[in-house]
Design a protein around this motif. Structure first.
Motif, PDB file in Angstrom:
ATOM      1  N   GLN A   1      75.710  48.479  43.944  1.00 21.62           N
ATOM      2  CA  GLN A   1      75.525  49.297  42.751  1.00 21.62           C
ATOM      3  C   GLN A   1      74.320  48.881  41.909  1.00 21.62           C
ATOM      4  O   GLN A   1      74.032  49.503  40.889  1.00 21.62           O
ATOM      5  N   ILE A   2      73.622  47.840  42.347  1.00 21.45           N
ATOM      6  CA  ILE A   2      72.464  47.349  41.600  1.00 21.45           C
ATOM      7  C   ILE A   2      71.222  47.521  42.467  1.00 21.45           C
ATOM      8  O   ILE A   2      71.190  47.026  43.589  1.00 21.45           O
ATOM      9  N   PRO A   3      70.217  48.195  41.968  1.00 21.05           N
ATOM     10  CA  PRO A   3      68.999  48.350  42.764  1.00 21.05           C
ATOM     11  C   PRO A   3      68.372  46.982  43.062  1.00 21.05           C
ATOM     12  O   PRO A   3      68.190  46.173  42.147  1.00 21.05           O
ATOM     13  N   PRO A   4      68.081  46.702  44.333  1.00 16.30           N
ATOM     14  CA  PRO A   4      67.493  45.410  44.667  1.00 16.30           C
ATOM     15  C   PRO A   4      66.134  45.239  43.992  1.00 16.30           C
ATOM     16  O   PRO A   4      65.378  46.196  43.844  1.00 16.30           O
ATOM     17  N   GLY A   5      65.866  44.021  43.559  1.00 17.87           N
ATOM     18  CA  GLY A   5      64.577  43.718  42.951  1.00 17.87           C
ATOM     19  C   GLY A   5      64.459  44.086  41.487  1.00 17.87           C
ATOM     20  O   GLY A   5      63.406  43.930  40.895  1.00 17.87           O
ATOM     21  N   GLU A   6      65.533  44.576  40.861  1.00 19.32           N
ATOM     22  CA  GLU A   6      65.450  44.986  39.452  1.00 19.32           C
ATOM     23  C   GLU A   6      66.029  43.974  38.477  1.00 19.32           C
ATOM     24  O   GLU A   6      65.702  43.989  37.311  1.00 19.32           O
ATOM     25  N   ILE A   7      66.921  43.107  38.951  1.00 15.67           N
ATOM     26  CA  ILE A   7      67.621  42.184  38.067  1.00 15.67           C
ATOM     27  C   ILE A   7      67.332  40.755  38.506  1.00 15.67           C
ATOM     28  O   ILE A   7      67.388  40.435  39.692  1.00 15.67           O
ATOM     29  N   SER A   8      67.064  39.894  37.541  1.00 15.14           N
ATOM     30  CA  SER A   8      66.810  38.490  37.865  1.00 15.14           C
ATOM     31  C   SER A   8      68.117  37.776  38.181  1.00 15.14           C
ATOM     32  O   SER A   8      69.200  38.210  37.751  1.00 15.14           O
ATOM     33  N   MET A   9      68.012  36.673  38.895  1.00  7.41           N
ATOM     34  CA  MET A   9      69.187  35.865  39.194  1.00  7.41           C
ATOM     35  C   MET A   9      69.805  35.343  37.891  1.00  7.41           C
ATOM     36  O   MET A   9      71.019  35.248  37.769  1.00  7.41           O
ATOM     37  N   ALA A  10      68.967  35.012  36.928  1.00  6.97           N
ATOM     38  CA  ALA A  10      69.472  34.519  35.647  1.00  6.97           C
ATOM     39  C   ALA A  10      70.300  35.589  34.938  1.00  6.97           C
ATOM     40  O   ALA A  10      71.352  35.294  34.364  1.00  6.97           O
ATOM     41  N   SER A  11      69.847  36.834  34.975  1.00  3.38           N
ATOM     42  CA  SER A  11      70.607  37.925  34.358  1.00  3.38           C
ATOM     43  C   SER A  11      71.934  38.141  35.080  1.00  3.38           C
ATOM     44  O   SER A  11      72.963  38.373  34.442  1.00  3.38           O
ATOM     45  N   LEU A  12      71.909  38.070  36.406  1.00 10.07           N
ATOM     46  CA  LEU A  12      73.148  38.204  37.171  1.00 10.07           C
ATOM     47  C   LEU A  12      74.126  37.089  36.807  1.00 10.07           C
ATOM     48  O   LEU A  12      75.311  37.331  36.592  1.00 10.07           O
ATOM     49  N   GLN A  13      73.614  35.880  36.727  1.00 14.05           N
ATOM     50  CA  GLN A  13      74.452  34.743  36.383  1.00 14.05           C
ATOM     51  C   GLN A  13      75.068  34.925  34.988  1.00 14.05           C
ATOM     52  O   GLN A  13      76.253  34.689  34.785  1.00 14.05           O
ATOM     53  N   GLY A  14      74.268  35.366  34.038  1.00 19.10           N
ATOM     54  CA  GLY A  14      74.767  35.606  32.689  1.00 19.10           C
ATOM     55  C   GLY A  14      75.869  36.655  32.673  1.00 19.10           C
ATOM     56  O   GLY A  14      76.888  36.509  31.989  1.00 19.10           O
ATOM     57  N   HIS A  15      75.672  37.731  33.435  1.00 20.53           N
ATOM     58  CA  HIS A  15      76.669  38.801  33.521  1.00 20.53           C
ATOM     59  C   HIS A  15      77.972  38.263  34.124  1.00 20.53           C
ATOM     60  O   HIS A  15      79.057  38.527  33.607  1.00 20.53           O
ATOM     61  N   LEU A  16      77.847  37.521  35.206  1.00 20.59           N
ATOM     62  CA  LEU A  16      79.040  36.996  35.868  1.00 20.59           C
ATOM     63  C   LEU A  16      79.759  35.962  34.997  1.00 20.59           C
ATOM     64  O   LEU A  16      80.987  35.883  35.010  1.00 20.59           O
ATOM     65  N   LEU A  17      79.000  35.203  34.236  1.00 25.57           N
ATOM     66  CA  LEU A  17      79.627  34.268  33.294  1.00 25.57           C
ATOM     67  C   LEU A  17      80.398  35.020  32.213  1.00 25.57           C
ATOM     68  O   LEU A  17      81.485  34.605  31.810  1.00 25.57           O
ATOM     69  N   GLU A  18      79.831  36.120  31.761  1.00 29.20           N
ATOM     70  CA  GLU A  18      80.494  36.917  30.727  1.00 29.20           C
ATOM     71  C   GLU A  18      81.842  37.443  31.205  1.00 29.20           C
ATOM     72  O   GLU A  18      82.796  37.546  30.438  1.00 29.20           O
TER      73      GLU A  18
END
Length: 139
Positions: free
Chosen positions: A34-51
């Motif tokens: 559901q996330i376009p590849p290459g659009e989100i940084s690993m740091a943003s993903l990590q922050g989202h998953l932590l939330e």
């Protein structure tokens, strides 16, 4: 020495999801698809998953929040395909175009209550419908 760190690939998205939620293979692939590849940084993903670390399902359900936070400020005349792609819902582009919505600005004021009547997928998938409603709420 300069090192280029690209945004996350689908494989990286699956792997980071599984680090937070071991054994949730199906949800991990659903999340990454559901996330376009290459659009989100690993740091943003990590922050989202932590939330949403308490619930893998909530992490998937709230992908639109992640995508909205990470999108650049763009003109209102973004194509409907590009707009829906940013929240991982580009498969609904033909339905929106059929109903006369071809740009981001066209969907301003769209009544989300009509969306389930447009597609059987939206009638039967509360997760997709919830994500689409968040994206197209009246302003």
């Amino acid at each position: 020495v300069k090192l280029l760190i690209n945004n996350a690939s689908r494989n990286q998205m699956v792997n980071i999801f599984l680090r937070f939620f071991p054994g949730q293979n199906q949800l991990a692939h659903n999340f990454a698809s559901q996330i376009p590849p290459g659009e989100i940084s690993m740091a943003s993903l990590q922050g989202h998953l932590l939330e949403f670390k308490e619930s893998a399902e909530d992490a998937v359900l709230h992908i639109s929040k992640l995508l909205q936070q990470n999108k650049p400020k763009m003109a209102e005349d973004l194509s409907i395909f590009e707009h829906l792609r940013r929240v991982g819902l580009e498969q609904f582009t033909p339905i929106f175009e059929y109903h006369g919505y071809t740009t981001r600005s066209d969907v301003e004021g769209l009544d989300a209550a009509q969306l389930p009547d447009w597609s059987i997928d939206l009638k039967t998938s509360p997760i997709l419908l919830a994500r689409l409603k968040k994206t197209h709420r009246r302003r």
